[in-house]
Design a protein around this motif. Structure first.
Motif, PDB file in Angstrom:
ATOM      1  N   GLN A 294      36.123  40.006  43.285  1.00 21.66           N
ATOM      2  CA  GLN A 294      36.581  38.628  43.442  1.00 21.66           C
ATOM      3  C   GLN A 294      37.941  38.644  44.145  1.00 21.66           C
ATOM      4  O   GLN A 294      38.690  39.630  44.058  1.00 21.66           O
ATOM      5  N   PRO A 295      38.256  37.607  44.913  1.00 22.62           N
ATOM      6  CA  PRO A 295      39.553  37.567  45.602  1.00 22.62           C
ATOM      7  C   PRO A 295      40.701  37.826  44.632  1.00 22.62           C
ATOM      8  O   PRO A 295      40.742  37.295  43.526  1.00 22.62           O
ATOM      9  N   GLY A 296      41.611  38.677  45.042  1.00 24.08           N
ATOM     10  CA  GLY A 296      42.684  39.135  44.174  1.00 24.08           C
ATOM     11  C   GLY A 296      42.455  40.546  43.685  1.00 24.08           C
ATOM     12  O   GLY A 296      43.400  41.270  43.377  1.00 24.08           O
ATOM     13  N   GLY A 297      41.168  40.963  43.596  1.00 27.62           N
ATOM     14  CA  GLY A 297      40.845  42.349  43.310  1.00 27.62           C
ATOM     15  C   GLY A 297      40.895  42.782  41.872  1.00 27.62           C
ATOM     16  O   GLY A 297      40.757  43.965  41.573  1.00 27.62           O
ATOM     17  N   THR A 338      34.211  31.589  45.672  1.00 37.51           N
ATOM     18  CA  THR A 338      34.958  30.564  46.376  1.00 37.51           C
ATOM     19  C   THR A 338      36.167  31.225  47.034  1.00 37.51           C
ATOM     20  O   THR A 338      36.595  32.312  46.628  1.00 37.51           O
ATOM     21  N   PRO A 339      36.728  30.602  48.076  1.00 37.46           N
ATOM     22  CA  PRO A 339      37.733  31.306  48.888  1.00 37.46           C
ATOM     23  C   PRO A 339      38.893  31.901  48.106  1.00 37.46           C
ATOM     24  O   PRO A 339      39.394  32.975  48.469  1.00 37.46           O
ATOM     25  N   ARG A 340      39.348  31.237  47.047  1.00 38.56           N
ATOM     26  CA  ARG A 340      40.452  31.788  46.256  1.00 38.56           C
ATOM     27  C   ARG A 340      39.990  32.457  44.968  1.00 38.56           C
ATOM     28  O   ARG A 340      40.825  32.914  44.179  1.00 38.56           O
ATOM     29  N   GLY A 341      38.689  32.504  44.758  1.00 37.26           N
ATOM     30  CA  GLY A 341      38.139  33.328  43.700  1.00 37.26           C
ATOM     31  C   GLY A 341      38.105  32.742  42.313  1.00 37.26           C
ATOM     32  O   GLY A 341      37.831  33.459  41.352  1.00 37.26           O
TER      33      GLY A 341
END
Length: 387
Positions: A294-297, A338-341
């Protein structure tokens, strides 16, 4: 004259009252059985419209134009279809081969390339009107035509792809569309089946099914040729049955670590990208297909082949431990953040639904009915390399 002015005023009012929408929270869900797309928005997790008439979408993928308004869908029947998300309609459709397996869009957004099984090769089209720009037959050093797999975009309007039967990697330079240039790397290994370009655009990695290992081409230093990494990666000395090949575009990177779904094994491999050596393994519930961060890892999400394809496991990256096993439906084929996770969308083909989950609480927050859904693609993909 007064009637004319009144009519223009009414038209102006109608135009001004029409709802305006940006594209940043839009996406497409593939309904594979019906040759149809759902246009969805991620802010409220709702369906906005459907687009029909896209042919065989049994292994469909897509890419977006740089303004996010248009999508280019690659169908298994060789169809290349351009759709308008805002108007929810097909702009143009061409059947450009007998069997295709995905594609890519150039860095400048002006060219769309399609990987073909039948006949083997790559065709490149103008993204505005889908007119053919280049036709590159995939004839290997053995003189035989080969299926093309692992077609990816790179920087400089260069496409990278692999030849399955011939065991080669090719670079197609489309800087000058009237004079395409092909650079060939033969003998890279047996049966490359899929590939990826790392998010920084530097490395092209092709997984091998016919032997253990991964073929790696440094796109910053292409004169150095192809090198072999992770010689243990593959089916191993005691091959297990493979119920579904891992999708390499689902590989994930967090910091200097990469996470690779193991072939035929109930493991995710952890690789140090500074040395390209394995540094760990994560035991999971089945044969992984996608391993996606997920975005942010912070968390890794993993789905599986049969018979465990009703499960999704969530892995905490710092500890490399599974923190939760979800059962979101039957036959989870794809995951999209979603783009920001803050949320993840999961397609459950055999449950005829897409479910939406909060990535912090790991609770379901929405469900959308869908006919045999597979791929889910949000428009944020338009701004990433190698998708």
């Amino acid at each position: 004259m007064k009637r004319l002015i009144a009519g223009l005023s009414l038209l102006c009012l109608a135009a001004c009252s029409a709802p305006l929408r940006g594209t940043g929270d839009l996406g497409l869900v593939v309904e594979r059985a019906d040759g149809r797309l759902q246009v969805v928005e991620s802010t409220h997790s709702t369906r906005l419209a459907t687009i029909s008439g896209l042919g065989d979408l049994s292994h469909a993928s897509l890419v977006y134009s740089r303004d996010e308004r248009f999508a280019f869908i690659f169908g298994r029947d060789g169809g290349l279809t351009k759709v308008d998300l805002l108007e929810a309609r097909i702009v143009k459709r061409v059947v450009q081969s007998g069997n295709s397996i995905g594609g890519a869009i150039s860095q400048d957004g002006k060219l769309v390339a399609v990987a073909n099984y039948t006949p083997g090769g790559v065709k490149v089209f103008d993204s505005d009107d889908l007119e053919l720009v280049a036709d590159i037959p995939a004839i290997g050093a053995d003189g035989q035509r080969s299926k093309v797999v692992g077609l990816e975009d790179s920087t400089g309007n260069i496409f990278a792809f692999s030849l399955y039967e011939s065991g080669e990697i090719w670079l197609l330079d489309m800087k000058d569309r009237k004079n395409p240039k092909v650079r060939k790397y033969p003998g890279i290994g047996k049966q490359p089946y899929d590939a990826l370009v790392t998010e920084d655009g530097r490395y092209y990695l092709a997984g091998l099914f016919g032997e253990d290992g991964i073929a790696m081409l440094d796109l910053w230093n292409p004169d150095k040729g192809v090198t072999r990494i992770l010689n243990h990666y593959g089916r191993g000395a005691e091959p297990l049955p493979v119920y579904k090949m891992p999708h390499l575009e689902g590989w994930a990177a967090s910091g200097n670590l990469a996470f690779l779904p193991a072939i035929g094994r109930h493991e995710v491999l952890v690789v140090d990208m500074t040395t390209w050596k394995e540094v760990g393994r994560i035991a999971v519930a089945g044969q992984p297909v996608f391993a996606m961060l997920q975005p942010g890892g912070r968390r890794l999400w993993v789905n599986f082949a049969l018979p465990d394809n009703g499960k999704v496991q969530v892995v905490d990256v710092p500890s490399l431990k599974v923190v939760k096993t979800l059962e979101p439906g039957k036959a989870i084929l794809h995951m999209e953040f979603t783009p920001r996770g803050e949320r993840v969308w999961l397609s459950a083909r055999d449950s005829d639904q897409v479910t939406v989950w909060d990535t912090e609480t790991l609770e379901q927050v929405a469900m959308l009915p869908a006919a045999k859904p597979s791929g889910i693609f949000f428009t944020a993909r338009a701004h990433r390399i190698g998708l």
